[in-house]
Design an enzyme around this catalytic site. Structure first.
Site, PDB file in Angstrom:
ATOM      1  N   ASP A  66     139.609  68.412  23.858  1.00 52.30           N
ATOM      2  CA  ASP A  66     139.777  67.600  25.068  1.00 52.30           C
ATOM      3  C   ASP A  66     139.479  66.129  24.799  1.00 52.30           C
ATOM      4  OD1 ASP A  66     140.595  69.635  26.736  1.00 52.30           O
ATOM      5  OD2 ASP A  66     138.627  69.952  27.653  1.00 52.30           O
TER       6      ASP A  66
ATOM      7  N   HIS B  31     135.810  65.087  31.083  1.00 59.53           N
ATOM      8  CA  HIS B  31     136.903  64.136  31.261  1.00 59.53           C
ATOM      9  C   HIS B  31     136.447  62.839  31.944  1.00 59.53           C
ATOM     10  CE1 HIS B  31     139.714  67.098  29.838  1.00 59.53           C
ATOM     11  NE2 HIS B  31     139.321  67.960  30.760  1.00 59.53           N
TER      12      HIS B  31
END
Length: 330
Positions: free
Chosen positions: A246, A269
């Site tokens: 990610d 994130h």
């Protein structure tokens, strides 16, 4: 010094397509990746919204970081971009146009591997334009509650991730990869997204994760000692490897490859975006370099690189940022 980077930009040889379900929307999405010219970067086109409705894959287009990284502009939204972006980064692809007829990139099997296979089937073409890199010259630190992300100077791209959970299955996991496309494919690309089974049920109840199944999500059992997936884990430490995946995908939104060692503790994130903003706000801690054909490099005019509102700006990810932002610690 920079032998791991081809000095030239690359795109794909032929268009390539796939179809799948969006993890959160549950909607079917048809996606086609097409070759693009030098300095195009990565652009998403929402074909269901009309002609030329596009969003650049840059940090200043991020509109949501809950559960996934979502970019958007002028009503065009593309969610869950990180796995595809990680595949493009690990495949050494700089310029592509991505057509999609839905608001979310297909989740596929929850990893980056299906997209990497897709890109391999399309082939790769070297372009005449030279590649620009963002080279870290002094450490930059970003903190958000119990999250810390640090980047330090390094003649390459290295990522270290660490997570810490109370349950017996995950506990504390750490993983470091000195970036290399083949190593990424072997050690990181197959790691899938994960969640606790009761969290998935709660998301379903709130109209989210509608496309989530045991085919694309690792579901951690209520007992916290096993997973519900019949095939088990692909790696013993698949959880931290997916976190590294990610991070690599999100960092693609910087707009060019990064030269440095990124160490991330308990990051997601939202923190990845904050970290990229910290880099942008610390121009004394980095320089832009352009690789030459013999593998050497030249420093791009620092004065131009640091003028964020200039029309001659080299790095597109600074466009639209506030010039009075406070610098990060470095």
């Amino acid at each position: 010094m920079y032998d791991m980077f081809d000095p030239h930009q690359h795109t794909i040889k032929h268009p390539t397509s796939c179809c799948g379900i969006g993890l959160h929307s549950g909607r079917t999405a048809n996606l086609t990746i097409k070759p693009a010219p030098v300095d195009n970067g990565i652009r998403f086109f929402r074909t269901d919204l009309g002609d030329n409705i596009s969003v650049k894959a840059h940090m200043d287009k991020v509109i949501d970081t809950r559960l996934a990284t979502t970019i958007g502009e002028k009503g065009a939204v593309v969610a869950t971009t990180e796995h595809l972006l990680a595949a493009l980064r690990s495949s050494d692809i700089d310029n592509v146009d991505i057509e999609i007829d839905s608001s979310e990139v297909p989740i596929m099997d929850g990893s980056a591997e299906p997209f990497i296979k897709l890109l391999k089937s399309a082939g790769k073409t070297r372009q005449e334009g030279l590649r620009k890199l963002l080279r870290i010259t002094r450490p930059i630190t970003y903190s958000d509650r119990d999250t810390t992300i640090v980047v330090t100077p390094y003649n390459g791209f290295k990522v270290t991730g660490e997570i810490s959970f109370d349950d017996a299955l995950i506990k504390t996991q750490t993983y470091t990869i000195d970036f290399d496309p083949e190593r990424f494919c072997r050690e990181i690309a197959r790691a899938r997204t994960f969640g606790y089974v009761e969290q998935v049920e709660e998301l379903w109840a709130n109209g989210l994760a509608l496309g989530g199944t045991l085919e694309n999500v690792i579901a951690i059992h209520w007992n916290r000692t096993s997973v519900l997936n019949e095939d088990g884990l692909r790696y013993q430490d698949e959880f931290i490897r997916h976190k590294v995946l990610d991070l690599v995908g999100d960092l693609t939104l910087l707009g060019c490859p990064l030269l440095g060692h990124v160490s991330a503790y308990k990051a997601g994130h939202s923190q990845h975006l904050g970290f990229m903003e910290a880099i942008a706000d610390a121009p004394d801690c980095w320089e832009l370099i352009e690789l030459e054909k013999n593998g050497c490099h030249a420093v791009i005019d620092r004065k131009t690189a640091m003028t964020r509102t200039s029309d001659a700006l080299v790095m597109p990810f600074f466009r639209g940022r506030h010039s009075d932002a406070l610098p990060a610690a470095c």
